[in-house]
Design a protein around this motif. Structure first.
Motif, short mmCIF file in Angstrom:
data_model
loop_
_atom_site.label_atom_id
_atom_site.label_comp_id
_atom_site.label_asym_id
_atom_site.label_seq_id
_atom_site.Cartn_x
_atom_site.Cartn_y
_atom_site.Cartn_z
N ALA A 17 0.82 -1.20 0.00
CA ALA A 17 0.00 0.00 0.00
C ALA A 17 0.86 1.26 0.00
CB ALA A 17 -0.93 -0.01 1.21
N LEU A 18 1.95 1.23 0.77
CA LEU A 18 2.85 2.39 0.80
C LEU A 18 3.48 2.61 -0.57
CD1 LEU A 18 4.61 1.93 4.27
CD2 LEU A 18 2.93 3.67 3.64
N ARG A 19 3.88 1.53 -1.23
CA ARG A 19 4.45 1.68 -2.56
C ARG A 19 3.42 2.23 -3.56
NH1 ARG A 19 7.42 -2.94 -1.05
NH2 ARG A 19 5.80 -4.36 -1.85
N ALA A 20 2.17 1.77 -3.41
CA ALA A 20 1.11 2.27 -4.28
C ALA A 20 0.87 3.75 -4.05
CB ALA A 20 -0.17 1.47 -4.05
N LEU A 21 0.90 4.17 -2.75
CA LEU A 21 0.75 5.59 -2.45
C LEU A 21 1.91 6.40 -3.03
CD1 LEU A 21 -0.47 5.41 1.27
CD2 LEU A 21 -1.79 6.25 -0.69
N GLY A 22 3.11 5.81 -2.98
CA GLY A 22 4.28 6.50 -3.51
C GLY A 22 4.16 6.78 -4.99
N GLU A 23 3.45 5.88 -5.72
CA GLU A 23 3.29 6.11 -7.15
C GLU A 23 2.39 7.30 -7.43
OE1 GLU A 23 4.98 4.66 -9.37
OE2 GLU A 23 5.91 3.12 -8.11
N ARG A 24 1.54 7.69 -6.45
CA ARG A 24 0.64 8.81 -6.65
C ARG A 24 1.31 10.16 -6.34
NH1 ARG A 24 -4.83 7.53 -6.92
NH2 ARG A 24 -5.29 5.32 -6.68
N VAL A 25 2.46 10.11 -5.65
CA VAL A 25 3.17 11.34 -5.28
C VAL A 25 3.73 11.99 -6.55
CG1 VAL A 25 5.12 12.29 -3.98
CG2 VAL A 25 3.72 10.47 -3.00
N LYS A 26 3.63 13.32 -6.64
CA LYS A 26 4.06 14.04 -7.84
C LYS A 26 5.55 14.37 -7.81
CE LYS A 26 -0.43 16.10 -8.83
NZ LYS A 26 -1.18 17.37 -9.06
N HIS A 27 6.27 13.80 -6.85
CA HIS A 27 7.70 13.97 -6.77
C HIS A 27 8.35 12.59 -6.82
CE1 HIS A 27 6.14 17.66 -4.90
NE2 HIS A 27 7.29 18.23 -5.23
N GLY A 28 9.60 12.57 -7.25
CA GLY A 28 10.34 11.33 -7.13
C GLY A 28 10.52 10.99 -5.67
N LEU A 29 10.26 9.75 -5.28
CA LEU A 29 10.26 9.36 -3.87
C LEU A 29 11.14 8.14 -3.71
CD1 LEU A 29 7.30 9.30 -1.44
CD2 LEU A 29 8.65 7.23 -1.70
N LEU A 30 12.06 8.23 -2.72
CA LEU A 30 12.99 7.14 -2.45
C LEU A 30 13.12 6.97 -0.95
CD1 LEU A 30 15.09 5.13 -3.69
CD2 LEU A 30 16.79 6.93 -3.40
N VAL A 31 12.84 5.75 -0.46
CA VAL A 31 12.96 5.44 0.97
C VAL A 31 14.01 4.34 1.10
CG1 VAL A 31 11.79 4.64 3.04
CG2 VAL A 31 10.56 6.08 1.40
N PHE A 32 14.99 4.55 2.01
CA PHE A 32 16.05 3.55 2.18
C PHE A 32 16.55 3.61 3.62
CE2 PHE A 32 17.80 7.49 0.61
CZ PHE A 32 18.94 7.71 1.35
N ASN A 33 17.36 2.61 4.00
CA ASN A 33 17.89 2.57 5.36
C ASN A 33 19.38 2.90 5.35
OD1 ASN A 33 19.19 0.28 4.44
ND2 ASN A 33 17.84 -1.16 5.51
N ASN A 34 20.00 2.79 6.53
CA ASN A 34 21.41 3.17 6.63
C ASN A 34 22.34 2.19 5.92
OD1 ASN A 34 20.70 1.27 8.64
ND2 ASN A 34 22.52 1.78 9.84
N ARG A 35 21.82 1.03 5.53
CA ARG A 35 22.60 0.08 4.74
C ARG A 35 22.38 0.30 3.24
NH1 ARG A 35 20.42 -2.90 8.84
NH2 ARG A 35 18.84 -3.82 7.47
N LEU A 36 21.68 1.40 2.93
CA LEU A 36 21.38 1.79 1.54
C LEU A 36 20.50 0.76 0.84
CD1 LEU A 36 24.88 3.19 0.46
CD2 LEU A 36 22.96 4.42 1.44
N GLU A 37 19.67 0.06 1.63
CA GLU A 37 18.69 -0.88 1.08
C GLU A 37 17.40 -0.11 0.81
OE1 GLU A 37 20.28 -4.78 3.60
OE2 GLU A 37 18.54 -3.62 4.30
N VAL A 38 16.91 -0.17 -0.42
CA VAL A 38 15.74 0.59 -0.85
C VAL A 38 14.47 -0.19 -0.54
CG1 VAL A 38 14.55 1.59 -2.83
CG2 VAL A 38 17.05 1.76 -2.64
N SER A 39 13.52 0.50 0.10
CA SER A 39 12.22 -0.12 0.35
C SER A 39 11.15 0.44 -0.58
CB SER A 39 11.80 0.08 1.82
OG SER A 39 11.78 1.45 2.14
N ILE A 40 11.26 1.72 -0.95
CA ILE A 40 10.30 2.33 -1.87
C ILE A 40 11.08 3.19 -2.87
CG2 ILE A 40 8.34 3.89 -2.14
CD1 ILE A 40 7.46 3.18 0.67
N ALA A 41 10.80 2.99 -4.15
CA ALA A 41 11.34 3.85 -5.21
C ALA A 41 10.24 3.97 -6.25
CB ALA A 41 12.61 3.26 -5.79
N ASN A 42 9.56 5.12 -6.32
CA ASN A 42 8.42 5.22 -7.23
C ASN A 42 8.88 5.41 -8.67
OD1 ASN A 42 9.20 7.88 -7.34
ND2 ASN A 42 7.28 8.74 -6.58
N ALA A 43 7.91 5.40 -9.58
CA ALA A 43 8.22 5.43 -11.01
C ALA A 43 8.96 6.70 -11.41
CB ALA A 43 6.93 5.29 -11.81
#
Length: 406
Positions: A17-43
């Motif tokens: 659901a969070l990834r789906a919401l991220g696709e609706r954001v009008k900005h590029g969105l990137l969520v990651f942790n301190n190990r540089l592992e990406v959890s969300i990267a929208n289109a």
């Protein structure tokens, strides 16, 4: 009684659901942790970096490569960092956010493309304004820190300065008492002469006048009076000089402009202020060369002289020597402070210019003297060279350009 039904709380959104919401954001969105592992990267962010969904796992590492070195430490400290990055042929505005809890660290990056020259220029102007405000705040803080250190130094020396003022004031006061007695004696002799002039036979009073002169020791008064006045004048000039030097030294310098100044005058002014702190255990030698007038901020250089002289004095345990030397080499002049005190070990020598670092006992120093001195000399496009041997002493040499670079 009517019972109100409270709806049950909905479960937290799932990762999908969070990834789906991220696709609706009008900005590029990137969520990651301190190990540089990406959890969300929208289109939008994938399109921005030119990768497909399978390649989105490396976006955090690519972002880390593009960010300035201070961005991650700053966002960890303050929680936010904003800036512009060139990605391909485009300029992208980045808003980076940080959150940390027991589960670990999380980063959120929002990307906004600057589409045209107008947007880019507007973004640059905004960043320039922010940088200017930050610079003004930093500059104001530095001026306040410098002035605070100046006044702290004067505060530490206040008793000595008061002693230096009290000494001449004391003997001027004593001389005024003697002068009052001398004047009384002189008026007595003058009155005797006046009586002799009015008497029918002035010669008859000559013996009485000679007796008064001998009794009041007028010959001694006539010899001592010029010396007494010279001593008193010297004492008043000494107090005037100390007050003037204090005023020059404590001047904040906010409106002080670069000017041509005599470094020797500044050295003597500073020595005059701190001499009471040094004179009981230090023999001071001056080896001054012929110096041209130097383009500088005199008040700030006086602060450097004071810090180095006091440090040299503190390095001497019981009795020692400080040599102050000056000279000129080409387009540079140098001022050197050499002592035969305890010296500084190589390990400590690497840290002496660090803010708040001090080898003095707790409560005896702020640890800012050499740090501020380094900043002042750096502002003057100069340098401080240090040589020191444990048990033999230290030598600090300030090198300054005769004229500041344009």
């Amino acid at each position: 009684m009517t019972q109100i039904d409270t709806p049950s709380l909905a479960p937290l959104p799932s990762s999908a659901a969070l990834r789906a919401l991220g696709e609706r954001v009008k900005h590029g969105l990137l969520v990651f942790n301190n190990r540089l592992e990406v959890s969300i990267a929208n289109a939008l962010v994938r399109e921005l970096f030119g990768v497909d969904e399978a390649g989105s796992s490396g976006l955090a590492r690519e972002l880390e490569r593009l960010l300035p070195s201070f961005a991650i430490p700053q966002v960890r400290e303050s929680g936010n960092w904003n800036g512009s990055l060139p990605i391909g042929e485009r300029v992208i505005t980045v808003h980076l956010h940080h959150h940390a809890d027991a589960a670990g660290e999380s980063f959120l990056a929002l990307f906004q493309q600057v589409d045209g020259p107008e947007d880019y220029e507007r973004e640059l102007q905004q960043r320039h304004a922010e940088l200017r405000q930050a610079y003004l705040r930093l500059n104001g803080a530095q001026e306040k820190l410098l002035q605070s250190e100046k006044m702290a130094s004067i505060g530490q020396l206040a008793a000595g300065v008061a002693h230096e003022i009290n000494n001449p004031i004391g003997y001027v006061h004593s001389n005024l008492g003697s002068l009052q007695e001398y004047l009384r004696s002189l008026f007595t002799v003058i009155e005797a002469y006046e009586r002799a002039l009015r008497a029918p036979d002035p010669k008859a009073l000559i013996a009485e006048i000679d007796d008064i002169r001998d009794r009041l020791d007028i010959d001694f008064i006539s010899r001592d009076l010029p010396q007494l006045m010279a001593e008193s004048r010297e004492g008043i000039e000494r107090v005037t000089r100390i007050v003037r030097d204090l005023k020059d030294f404590s001047y904040s310098g906010r409106d002080e402009s670069w000017k041509l100044a005599d470094l020797h005058a500044g050295l003597e002014s500073t020595i005059n202020i701190i001499w009471n702190e040094l004179k009981y255990k230090v023999t001071l030698e001056r080896h001054y060369g012929e110096l041209p007038m130097i383009e500088c901020l005199p008040s700030e250089l006086n602060q450097v002289y004071m810090n180095l002289l006091l440090n040299a004095g503190h390095a001497i345990a019981e009795r020692g020597n400080i040599i102050v030397s000056t000279g000129v080499e080409g387009e540079e002049v140098w001022v050197q402070f050499e002592d035969d005190g305890a010296g500084i070990s190589p390990e400590l020598r690497q840290r002496i210019f660090d803010p708040f670092f001090t080898t003095k006992p707790v409560g005896s120093g702020t640890g800012l003297g050499l740090s501020i001195s380094y900043g002042i000399i750096n502002k003057h496009h100069g340098r401080i060279d240090v040589e020191s041997t444990v048990g033999e002493g230290s030598r600090f040499r300030i090198v300054l350009p005769v004229r500041q670079p344009r």
